[in-house]
Enzyme design. Structure first.
Site, mmCIF file in Angstrom:
data_model
loop_
_atom_site.group_PDB
_atom_site.id
_atom_site.type_symbol
_atom_site.label_atom_id
_atom_site.label_comp_id
_atom_site.label_asym_id
_atom_site.label_seq_id
_atom_site.Cartn_x
_atom_site.Cartn_y
_atom_site.Cartn_z
ATOM 1 N N ASP A 252 64.027 23.382 18.569
ATOM 2 C CA ASP A 252 63.190 22.775 17.557
ATOM 3 C C ASP A 252 64.663 21.501 17.155
ATOM 4 O O ASP A 252 65.641 22.154 17.471
ATOM 5 C CB ASP A 252 63.504 23.347 15.744
ATOM 6 N N ARG B 205 66.774 23.149 10.577
ATOM 7 C CA ARG B 205 66.269 24.093 10.313
ATOM 8 C C ARG B 205 66.385 25.420 11.132
ATOM 9 O O ARG B 205 66.402 26.002 10.840
ATOM 10 C CB ARG B 205 64.671 23.644 11.319
ATOM 11 N N THR C 184 46.740 21.001 18.483
ATOM 12 C CA THR C 184 45.634 20.304 18.036
ATOM 13 C C THR C 184 45.076 18.563 18.401
ATOM 14 O O THR C 184 46.022 18.317 18.335
ATOM 15 C CB THR C 184 44.841 20.562 16.283
ATOM 16 N N CYS D 235 45.431 20.365 9.638
ATOM 17 C CA CYS D 235 44.106 20.223 9.898
ATOM 18 C C CYS D 235 43.075 19.514 9.676
ATOM 19 O O CYS D 235 42.931 18.975 10.381
ATOM 20 C CB CYS D 235 44.645 22.633 10.025
ATOM 21 N N THR E 219 50.300 17.640 15.265
ATOM 22 C CA THR E 219 49.797 16.443 15.768
ATOM 23 C C THR E 219 48.956 15.850 15.060
ATOM 24 O O THR E 219 48.009 16.023 14.477
ATOM 25 C CB THR E 219 48.691 16.612 17.147
#
Length: 420
Positions: free
Chosen positions: A30, A35, A116, A256, A81
Site C-alpha cells: 500500500d 497504514r 469494480t 459500491c 474505483t
C-alpha cells in the site's frame, strides 16, 4: 506455490491477503505508509481483520516499497474505483496501481484485478498500461485475470472465504490457474466466467440491481407518506409473500451501490445507449438526503418549532451500521440540507474516525451529546450502540417538542415521530 502481492490494503485487500497468507507467502502493498505501520503493529483501522486472523496469517508481510514485491508472480489489485464530482468513473487509483505493477512485472506473471470497473476496462485501460511500463507483451509475456470483490464491510458472517467467487482469465489456461488460486481459499466455491468482460459485467450489475430495487422502495416511501401510510408496515405485510424481495427505503451511499451503476451507465453511453431505468434509480437515491431533510423540517414546523438556529443531532455518519467506512456516505446530504435550512447540526458517531470526518467532510464529531439540548434527533446510522437505545432514551436528548426521526426504521412502529 507462487508468491502473491496484494496491491491496496483497504476493506477488500487486507482480508484477501490475510486469507491467502494462511496457506502461502503474501506481501501486502500500500502507498499509505501510516497504514503499513499500523498493520505491521497488528492494528487494522477498518476493523475487518481480528487479531486471531492476523495470527493465523503466517505468510503475511506488509510494505510500501515496490522493490519488496518484485519477486511475486501473482499481483492482485484491490484499489478503490470511485466517481468524480460529475459522477463519471475516476480510474486514477487503478491507473496508478497498474503503473506500479508494470514497473515490477516479469515474464510469466499474472495480474488479477478485483476493483469494480465497467466491462472492458481491464483489457482496454489496465493492460495497455502494463504493456507500456513493463515493455512486455500481453498474453505472451504476462497475463491478466479478473475476479470481482464481494466484500461487505462490517459483515462478520459473509467473509471473503464464505462468499462464492467469480473468476476469469485472459486465456483458457490462465482462467484455470486463476480459478484454482481462489478455489484454494474460497470454501464457498468459485464460478469461472468465460471471459474477463463477463466477470466485469457480473460485478457491476450486482450493485446496480440493488440500487434500482432500493430506488423503488424510496419512491414508494414518498408515495405512502402522502397517503398517510407507514412504509415499513406496508413492507412487512407484503413480505409475507414467499417471493417478495426484502428491500427497504433509505440513503444509498458507500463505495459500491452508490457508485457502481455510474460505471455501467458510463460504458453504456460510450457505446451509444442511453440507460433510462438505471439513471432514474440513481436520481431517486441521490435525492433522498434532501427529501429526508425536508420531511424532518416539516415535522419540526408542525410541532411548533422555529427552524432558524434549531439544534439537530445526527447520530451516525458512516455509510452503514457497525462499520467505520465514511466513503461516499450520504448522511452528509442530510446534514448539509439541514444546515441550508438554518439548523445548527451536531454529528456523533461512535464508529467513525474524527480526523477522517474532518478531512473528508469538514465535520467535527462530538462524543457526548447533551441531554435536553436538541429540537430534533436523527437516528441516521443504527450502529449496535445506538440500536440498543429505546425511544425513551433517545428522547432524553431532546427538548419537550423535539422530533425523533428514525431514518432506517429500526425502532418499533409508533416509537419515532418520523421515519422513511
Amino acid at each position: 506455490m507462487k508468491k502473491i502481492a496484494v496491491i491496496g490494503l483497504g476493506y477488500v485487500g487486507l482480508p484477501l491477503a490475510v486469507a491467502f497468507a494462511e496457506k502461502r507467502e503474501v506481501i501486502g502493498f500500500d502507498i499509505n505508509a501510516k497504514r503499513i505501520r499500523e498493520l505491521n503493529d497488528g492494528v487494522d483501522a477498518t476493523r475487518e481483520v481480528s487479531s486471531e486472523e492476523f495470527a493465523a496469517a503466517k505468510g503475511l508481510s506488509f510494505t510500501d516499497s515496490l522493490d519488496a514485491i518484485r519477486e511475486c508472480e501473482f499481483y492482485i489489485v484491490t484499489v478503490p474505483t470511485p466517481i468524480d464530482a460529475f459522477k463519471t468513473p475516476d480510474l486514477t487509483p487503478l491507473v496508478k496501481a497498474s503503473e506500479s505493477v508494470g514497473g515490477v512485472l516479469k515474464k510469466g506473471d499474472i495480474v488479477i484485478y478485483e476493483s469494480t470497473v465497467y466491462p472492458g476496462a481491464t483489457e482496454e485501460v489496465c493492460v495497455p498500461i502494463l504493456e507500456k511500463v513493463s515493455g512486455l507483451k500481453f498474453n505472451q509475456d504476462f497475463f491478466a485475470g479478473y475476479s470481482p470483490e464481494r466484500i461487505n464491510p462490517g459483515d462478520k458472517e459473509h467473509r471473503v472465504t464464505t462468499i462464492k467467487k467469480v473468476t476469469s482469465g485472459s486465456t483458457p489456461a490462465i482462467a484455470d490457474e486463476v480459478d484454482a488460486l481462489y478455489a484454494d481459499i474460497i470454501i464457498a466455491g468459485t464460478h469461472k466466467a468465460s471471459s474477463i468482460k463477463v466477470a466485469e459485467a457480473a460485478k457491476v450489475i450486482e450493485n446496480t440491481q440493488r440500487d434500482v430495487n432500493i430506488a423503488l422502495m424510496n419512491e414508494l416511501s414518498m408515495i405512502f407518506s402522502r397517503l398517510g401510510i407507514d412504509t415499513h408496515e406496508v413492507l412487512a405485510a407484503a413480505g409475507t409473500k414467499w417471493n417478495f424481495l426484502p428491500f427497504k427505503p433509505g440513503l444509498v451511499g458507500g463505495h459500491c451501490i452508490g457508485v457502481d451503476p455510474y460505471y455501467l451507465t458510463h460504458k453504456a453511453q460510450a457505446v451509444g445507449y442511453h440507460p433510462e431505468m438505471i439513471l432514474a434509480g440513481r436520481r431517486v437515491n441521490d435525492n433522498m438526503g434532501a427529501y429526508a431533510s425536508s420531511e424532518l423540517i416539516k415535522a419540526m414546523i408542525k410541532s411548533g418549532q422555529t427552524i432558524a438556529n434549531a439544534k439537530v443531532l445526527v447520530m451516525g455518519l458512516t455509510f452503514k451500521e457497525n462499520c467505520p467506512d465514511l466513503r461516499n456516505t450520504r448522511v452528509v446530504d442530510v446534514i448539509n440540507e439541514l444546515a441550508e435550512f438554518g439548523c445548527q447540526v451536531d454529528v456523533t458517531d461512535c464508529w467513525a474516525n474524527n480526523d477522517e470526518a474532518q478531512h473528508e467532510y469538514g465535520l467535527k464529531l462530538i462524543d457526548n451529546p447533551s441531554e435536553g439540548h436538541y429540537d430534533a434527533v436523527v437516528l441516521a446510522v443504527p450502529h449496535r450502540e445506538y440500536a440498543a437505545m429505546n425511544a425513551a432514551q433517545l428522547r432524553t436528548l431532546m427538548k419537550e417538542k423535539g422530533v425523533l426521526f428514525d431514518l432506517k426504521g429500526v425502532l418499533p412502529l409508533g416509537d419515532a415521530d418520523l421515519r422513511l
